[in-house]
Design an enzyme around this catalytic site. Structure first.
Site, PDB file in Angstrom:
ATOM      1  N   CYS A 196       0.880  -1.173   0.000  1.00 27.31           N
ATOM      2  CA  CYS A 196       0.000   0.000   0.000  1.00 27.31           C
ATOM      3  C   CYS A 196       0.916   1.221   0.000  1.00 27.31           C
ATOM      4  O   CYS A 196       2.062   1.133  -0.424  1.00 27.31           O
ATOM      5  CB  CYS A 196      -0.934  -0.007   1.209  1.00 27.31           C
ATOM      6  SG  CYS A 196      -0.077   0.154   2.790  1.00 27.31           S
ATOM      7  N   ARG A 197       0.438   2.334   0.473  1.00 21.10           N
ATOM      8  CA  ARG A 197       1.264   3.542   0.466  1.00 21.10           C
ATOM      9  C   ARG A 197       2.399   3.461   1.487  1.00 21.10           C
ATOM     10  O   ARG A 197       3.545   3.752   1.175  1.00 21.10           O
ATOM     11  CB  ARG A 197       0.392   4.771   0.734  1.00 21.10           C
ATOM     12  CG  ARG A 197       1.111   6.092   0.525  1.00 21.10           C
ATOM     13  CD  ARG A 197       0.190   7.268   0.768  1.00 21.10           C
ATOM     14  NE  ARG A 197      -0.265   7.307   2.158  1.00 21.10           N
ATOM     15  CZ  ARG A 197       0.432   7.837   3.167  1.00 21.10           C
ATOM     16  NH1 ARG A 197       1.609   8.372   2.954  1.00 21.10           N
ATOM     17  NH2 ARG A 197      -0.056   7.825   4.393  1.00 21.10           N
TER      18      ARG A 197
END
Length: 103
Positions: free
Chosen positions: A66-67
């Site tokens: 994810c980020r």
């Protein structure tokens, strides 16, 4: 679930013939760039996220990001509970990714 450093994640991925790269970010985040070959299922979809996971091959090795590494850690835990044997979380997420990126 295993939390892998950027180096561990990318070197293990390179040698894995049974790998599946899963991006659990939002579509807006994906538009800013993604790791080549990854598939996107937004973890914020809730029940729909679970339904999409059920369509995946549980015998594959999942490299999840994810980020920042937080949501992907949650996704790996969800996947383990759903019967996925191998889910690897990218520590630091896409923000720290030094490998190839598709813009």
């Amino acid at each position: 679930m295993a939390n892998l450093s950027q180096e561990e994640w990318s070197s293990q991925l390179e040698q894995d013939d049974n790998a599946f790269i899963l991006d659990v970010r939002t579509s807006e985040e994906v538009e800013e760039g993604y790791i080549p070959g990854s598939s996107n299922i937004d973890i914020y979809l809730g029940q729909e996220f679970l339904e999409e996971l059920e369509k995946l091959d549980k015998s594959k090795n999942y490299y999840v990001y994810c980020r920042s590494g937080n949501r992907s850690g949650q996704a790996c835990a969800i996947m383990n509970n759903a019967g996925f044997k191998n889910a690897y979380n990218l520590e630091g997420g896409f923000m720290k990714w030094k490998g190839a990126v598709v813009d």
